[in-house]
Design an enzyme around this catalytic site. Structure first.
Site, PDB file in Angstrom:
ATOM      1  N   ILE A 289     -36.924  40.776 -20.692  1.00  0.00           N
ATOM      2  CA  ILE A 289     -37.478  41.984 -21.310  1.00  0.00           C
ATOM      3  C   ILE A 289     -38.694  41.589 -22.155  1.00  0.00           C
ATOM      4  O   ILE A 289     -39.674  42.325 -22.244  1.00  0.00           O
ATOM      5  CB  ILE A 289     -36.416  42.671 -22.212  1.00  0.00           C
ATOM      6  CG1 ILE A 289     -35.135  42.982 -21.430  1.00  0.00           C
ATOM      7  CG2 ILE A 289     -36.983  43.924 -22.878  1.00  0.00           C
ATOM      8  CD1 ILE A 289     -35.241  44.006 -20.350  1.00  0.00           C
ATOM      9  N   GLY A 290     -38.602  40.416 -22.773  1.00  0.00           N
ATOM     10  CA  GLY A 290     -39.712  39.967 -23.610  1.00  0.00           C
ATOM     11  C   GLY A 290     -39.660  40.569 -25.003  1.00  0.00           C
ATOM     12  O   GLY A 290     -40.678  40.692 -25.684  1.00  0.00           O
TER      13      GLY A 290
ATOM     14  N   ASN B 201     -30.547  42.122 -35.489  1.00  0.00           N
ATOM     15  CA  ASN B 201     -30.984  40.883 -34.847  1.00  0.00           C
ATOM     16  C   ASN B 201     -32.477  40.713 -35.112  1.00  0.00           C
ATOM     17  O   ASN B 201     -33.250  41.657 -34.956  1.00  0.00           O
ATOM     18  CB  ASN B 201     -30.670  41.008 -33.347  1.00  0.00           C
ATOM     19  CG  ASN B 201     -31.018  39.771 -32.539  1.00  0.00           C
ATOM     20  OD1 ASN B 201     -32.176  39.561 -32.197  1.00  0.00           O
ATOM     21  ND2 ASN B 201     -30.028  38.966 -32.205  1.00  0.00           N
TER      22      ASN B 201
ATOM     23  N   CYS C 188     -36.129  31.815 -29.331  1.00  0.00           N
ATOM     24  CA  CYS C 188     -37.520  32.177 -29.008  1.00  0.00           C
ATOM     25  C   CYS C 188     -38.402  30.955 -29.177  1.00  0.00           C
ATOM     26  O   CYS C 188     -38.122  30.081 -29.981  1.00  0.00           O
ATOM     27  CB  CYS C 188     -38.065  33.233 -29.946  1.00  0.00           C
ATOM     28  SG  CYS C 188     -36.866  34.386 -30.493  1.00  0.00           S
TER      29      CYS C 188
ATOM     30  N   LYS D 171     -27.545  33.111 -33.997  1.00  0.00           N
ATOM     31  CA  LYS D 171     -27.205  33.228 -32.570  1.00  0.00           C
ATOM     32  C   LYS D 171     -27.699  31.990 -31.853  1.00  0.00           C
ATOM     33  O   LYS D 171     -28.902  31.751 -31.736  1.00  0.00           O
ATOM     34  CB  LYS D 171     -27.890  34.477 -32.016  1.00  0.00           C
ATOM     35  CG  LYS D 171     -27.739  34.686 -30.536  1.00  0.00           C
ATOM     36  CD  LYS D 171     -26.862  35.872 -30.250  1.00  0.00           C
ATOM     37  CE  LYS D 171     -26.885  36.286 -28.808  1.00  0.00           C
ATOM     38  NZ  LYS D 171     -27.426  37.633 -28.658  1.00  0.00           N
TER      39      LYS D 171
ATOM     40  N   ILE E 135     -22.679  33.074 -26.679  1.00  0.00           N
ATOM     41  CA  ILE E 135     -23.937  32.426 -26.335  1.00  0.00           C
ATOM     42  C   ILE E 135     -25.014  33.455 -26.024  1.00  0.00           C
ATOM     43  O   ILE E 135     -24.707  34.578 -25.629  1.00  0.00           O
ATOM     44  CB  ILE E 135     -23.767  31.475 -25.108  1.00  0.00           C
ATOM     45  CG1 ILE E 135     -23.373  32.227 -23.859  1.00  0.00           C
ATOM     46  CG2 ILE E 135     -22.853  30.362 -25.410  1.00  0.00           C
ATOM     47  CD1 ILE E 135     -23.306  31.370 -22.577  1.00  0.00           C
TER      48      ILE E 135
ATOM     49  N   GLY F 142     -23.746  38.257 -18.151  1.00  0.00           N
ATOM     50  CA  GLY F 142     -22.724  38.884 -17.314  1.00  0.00           C
ATOM     51  C   GLY F 142     -21.616  37.916 -16.929  1.00  0.00           C
ATOM     52  O   GLY F 142     -21.591  36.763 -17.355  1.00  0.00           O
TER      53      GLY F 142
ATOM     54  N   GLY G  42     -20.544  36.499 -23.839  1.00  0.00           N
ATOM     55  CA  GLY G  42     -21.035  36.012 -22.560  1.00  0.00           C
ATOM     56  C   GLY G  42     -20.102  36.475 -21.459  1.00  0.00           C
ATOM     57  O   GLY G  42     -19.052  35.886 -21.229  1.00  0.00           O
TER      58      GLY G  42
HETATM   59  C1  LIG Z   1     -31.272  43.130 -21.301  1.00  0.00           C
HETATM   60  C2  LIG Z   1     -30.824  42.152 -22.363  1.00  0.00           C
HETATM   61  C3  LIG Z   1     -31.548  42.040 -23.557  1.00  0.00           C
HETATM   62  C4  LIG Z   1     -31.158  41.131 -24.542  1.00  0.00           C
HETATM   63  N1  LIG Z   1     -31.874  41.072 -25.726  1.00  0.00           N
HETATM   64  C5  LIG Z   1     -31.477  40.239 -26.707  1.00  0.00           C
HETATM   65  C6  LIG Z   1     -32.155  40.211 -27.971  1.00  0.00           C
HETATM   66  O1  LIG Z   1     -33.117  40.975 -28.213  1.00  0.00           O
HETATM   67  N2  LIG Z   1     -31.737  39.317 -28.917  1.00  0.00           N
HETATM   68  C7  LIG Z   1     -30.667  38.478 -28.691  1.00  0.00           C
HETATM   69  O2  LIG Z   1     -30.310  37.704 -29.580  1.00  0.00           O
HETATM   70  N3  LIG Z   1     -29.989  38.507 -27.525  1.00  0.00           N
HETATM   71  C8  LIG Z   1     -30.361  39.357 -26.532  1.00  0.00           C
HETATM   72  N4  LIG Z   1     -29.651  39.384 -25.334  1.00  0.00           N
HETATM   73  C9  LIG Z   1     -28.504  38.495 -25.136  1.00  0.00           C
HETATM   74  C10 LIG Z   1     -27.173  39.218 -25.384  1.00  0.00           C
HETATM   75  O3  LIG Z   1     -27.082  39.679 -26.725  1.00  0.00           O
HETATM   76  C11 LIG Z   1     -25.962  38.299 -25.074  1.00  0.00           C
HETATM   77  O4  LIG Z   1     -26.034  37.168 -25.909  1.00  0.00           O
HETATM   78  C12 LIG Z   1     -25.925  37.831 -23.626  1.00  0.00           C
HETATM   79  O5  LIG Z   1     -26.384  38.847 -22.772  1.00  0.00           O
HETATM   80  C13 LIG Z   1     -24.535  37.377 -23.178  1.00  0.00           C
HETATM   81  O6  LIG Z   1     -23.579  38.410 -23.257  1.00  0.00           O
HETATM   82  P1  LIG Z   1     -23.187  39.380 -22.004  1.00  0.00           P
HETATM   83  O7  LIG Z   1     -22.915  38.508 -20.828  1.00  0.00           O
HETATM   84  O8  LIG Z   1     -22.028  40.176 -22.489  1.00  0.00           O
HETATM   85  O9  LIG Z   1     -24.403  40.246 -21.771  1.00  0.00           O
HETATM   86  C14 LIG Z   1     -30.037  40.299 -24.330  1.00  0.00           C
HETATM   87  C15 LIG Z   1     -29.319  40.407 -23.127  1.00  0.00           C
HETATM   88  C16 LIG Z   1     -29.685  41.318 -22.158  1.00  0.00           C
HETATM   89  C17 LIG Z   1     -28.880  41.412 -20.881  1.00  0.00           C
END
Ligand SMILES: Cc1cc2nc3c(=O)[nH]c(=O)nc-3n(C[C@H](O)[C@H](O)[C@H](O)COP(=O)(O)O)c2cc1C
Ligand SMILES: Cc1cc2nc3c(=O)[nH]c(=O)nc-3n(C[C@H](O)[C@H](O)[C@H](O)COP(=O)(O)OP(=O)(O)OC[C@H]3O[C@@H](n4cnc5c(N)ncnc54)[C@H](O)[C@@H]3O)c2cc1C
Ligand code: FES
Lengths: 306, 262
Positions: free
Chosen positions: A71-72, A101, A133, A168, A194, A220, A246
């Site tokens: 997403i950036g 965050n 980052c 994080k 994670i 996922g 995660g």
């Molecule tokens: C679309 C998307 C955007 C994310 N944006 C951030 C973010 O802005 N800051 C952050 O610390 N983690 C971000 N993450 C990471 C999630 O918070 C999480 O750590 C990671 O997706 C693992 O969990 P999950 O498998 O339940 O998604 C993002 C994940 C996804 C899929």
């Protein structure tokens, strides 16, 4: 009815289920679909000092058992976050804890974002520092993969705010325990892990990467066993509360993280397919504890038998 | 108001070529939906795929709570959907997106559509206070969708096929150009279809000082505005003149005047 309440760094949450940053926007987009008062906390999408446009599309790609994203870190910037009615002013009206965050491209930026949030912190329960980052000033090395930088970011943010701090962690390191110890020594009250795992997917017909950014972060169900292992290792390394995440989709997944040593869990990607999963996970943990005859959720934290 | 509704599949039949029609019993969303909005659809039995699929609402019957979509089999999710038996519960999020604005009774409205875009504009024609001119395009006659259904609503339909197997030989925007240059009153243009077609529609109307409402197709993730996957560039009051907005929330319908085609 088991007691699901948890306390993270003095912060009482009604249950251990938290939305993961970046997957729940700033809350408002899911207000019709998710009863916030049933959640432990909401973590909002990463906020930076200046507004950020993010990467060109395509920004996500579905892969087997997971999702790639780049997403950036698109966000409105900290000032708009604080004052525009769609962001913090909205979140101040909801009945659940809000974790903000934060990220930056230099240590000064992280500290400045924290300072501005601290100055108007009503409605903010904690800050979560995203250290995954790149540091623009230091040739783009990710803060989260360099022990020295990770420690310095947390120390400077610690000086900038009295809010509880969650750090994080990036999974992109050899020894996660070392990083957990480092950020805790630097003043972090809680660690969360994670973040996504660097990954890539290619469209074989066009021969082009599926993401405009070429690579992205994998989330996922595909990453769940990696995340469980890292939570387990972090638990061996530090005594502070851990938020594990995660690939969690169900109460059974969440319980696996709790047994590995997490005090609370984050749910991210699963929300996209099924916003109702959040409440189902809360209820499912409750039902399982009842079945096991366990009165309090904290009684199973770290309970894996090895 | 966004809803999560577990719909029941009533019928799921192939209509032509790779196109299928799925009728669902989904009274809450069927009664709330406006033309041009979509439903984010969980495909049953596809656990290793972590996302929903967006489909425009093609038609509704508020009295019975029926909601219909028309979909083309293009990949794993739509192939799985085509194999879903009637009676299967299917979870929907909706209605989502902004939708089209209805033309006023004194307007001269035109739909330009191709492929499953013909489904996205159907409810607009049904609810319009005035009959539409409908221009439908496709590669060949097998790709022309809903011609009869639009006629049954009282619309005047013209078709174009690239291979000349039916109607005008060429692209559907040739028909739009003829209509725009035909000397009638300036039409209100609505369009949905492949991106190349939408780009051509935007250039045609902009070149004549007109506007259009175009519905864009973009890969989506959450479908509700939370993840910032589905962004498109639109003209905006920023230092370099553009910003990213979310197709699922600020769209999928955009004004031709604000779109950016690269
Ligand atoms: C679309 C998307 C955007 C994310 N944006 C951030 C973010 O802005 N800051 C952050 O610390 N983690 C971000 N993450 C990471 C999630 O918070 C999480 O750590 C990671 O997706 C693992 O969990 P999950 O498998 O339940 O998604 C993002 C994940 C996804 C899929
Ligand atoms: C607002 C909107 C309305 C739509 N309305 C219709 C409709 O009425 N009828 C119809 O047939 N199709 C419609 N589509 C396109 C439809 O969503 C895709 O064809 C479908 O998601 C493909 O899924 P798949 O698993 O078969 O394809 P795969 O290629 O296997 O899918 C892989 C991933 O890419 C995504 N994807 C692939 N193609 C598209 C696409 N063209 N648009 C968006 N995402 C895509 C999928 O959702 C999935 O996440 C619409 C898309 C949008 C954004
Ligand atoms: S798909 Fe998530 S913001 Fe549009």
């Amino acid at each position: 009815m088991a007691d699901l309440s948890v306390t993270l760094a003095g912060l009482a949450l009604r249950n251990p289920v938290i939305t993961a940053s970046g997957t729940f926007g700033y809350g408002a987009d899911y207000a019709d679909l998710v009863p916030f008062e049933r959640l432990g906390a909401i973590t909002v999408k990463g906020v930076s000092l200046a507004p950020c446009r993010g990467n060109p599309p395509p920004r996500t790609a579905e892969v087997f058992g997971g999702l790639l994203n780049a997403i950036g870190l698109q966000n409105p910037g900290v000032d708009k976050f604080l004052h525009d009615s769609r962001y913090l002013p909205f979140l101040r009206t909801v009945d659940t804890a809000v974790f903000v965050n934060i990220w930056g491209t230099s240590i000064e930026e992280y500290a400045e974002v924290a300072r501005r949030l601290d100055a108007e912190s009503e409605g903010i329960a904690a800050l979560e520092i995203n250290i995954s980052c790149p540091n623009i000033k230091h040739g783009g090395i990710a803060f989260g993969t360099d022990l020295g930088l990770a420690g310095r970011v947390v120390r400077e943010v610690r000086k900038a705010t009295r809010l509880p701090l969650i750090t994080k962690l990036s999974p992109n390191v050899t020894d996660i325990g070392e990083f957990a110890r480092c950020v805790v020594e630097a003043g972090s009250d809680v660690v969360s892990l994670i973040n996504t795992i660097p990954a890539m997917a290619i469209d074989i017909e066009t021969r082009r990467p599926k993401l405009a950014n070429v690579t992205g972060g994998l989330s996922g169900p595909a990453i769940k066993p990696v995340a469980v292992r890292m939570v387990y290792q972090a638990r061996q390394a530090v005594d502070v509360p851990i938020i594990g995440m995660g690939g969690i989709q169900s109460a059974a997944d969440a319980l696996e993280f709790l047994l590995a040593g997490a005090d609370a869990v984050g749910v991210g990607t699963a929300i996209f397919a099924d916003p109702g999963c959040l409440v189902r996970i809360v209820d499912g943990i409750d039902a399982c504890l009842d079945r096991w005859g366990v009165p309090h959720v904290r009684d199973i934290v770290g309970g894996v038998i090895v | 108001m966004k809803n999560e509704e577990t719909a029941r599949s009533l019928r799921n039949d192939r209509i032509q070529g790779d196109y299928y029609r799925l009728d669902l019993e989904a009274p809450v969303i069927a009664r709330a939906v406006r033309p041009g909005q979509f439903v984010h659809t969980q495909i049953p039995g596809l656990a290793h795929r972590v996302l929903r699929r967006p489909f425009s609402v093609f038609d509704t019957d508020p009295a019975t709570g029926r909601l219909s979509i028309i979909y083309k089999v293009v990949g794993e999710g739509t192939a799985r959907l085509a194999a879903t038996a009637p009676g299967t519960p299917i979870s929907l999020l909706g209605p989502l997106g902004n939708g089209f604005s209805l033309p006023s009774a004194d307007a001269f409205p035109v739909i330009v559509a191709g492929g499953f875009g013909c489904a996205a504009t159907f409810l607009l024609a049904r609810r319009s206070p005035v009959p539409f001119r409908v221009l439908i395009g496709g590669r060949s006659v097998a790709d022309l969708l809903l011609v009869r259904e639009y006629r049954e609503l009282g619309c005047t339909v013209r078709v174009a096929t690239e291979d000349g197997s039916r109607g005008h030989r060429g692209v559907v925007t040739d028909l739009l150009a003829q209509l725009l240059d035909g000397g009638g009153p300036p039409p209100r243009v609505y369009a949905c279809g492949p991106n190349a077609m939408l780009g051509a529609v935007c250039r045609l109307v902009s070149g004549r000082g007109l506007d259009a409402e175009v519905s864009l197709d973009h890969v989506m993730c959450c479908g509700v505005g939370a993840c910032y996957t589905c962004v498109v560039k639109v003209l905006a009051d920023t230092p370099d003149g553009w910003e990213y907005v979310r197709t699922c929330l600020d769209g999928p319908v955009f004004r031709a005047r604000e779109t950016v085609w690269e």
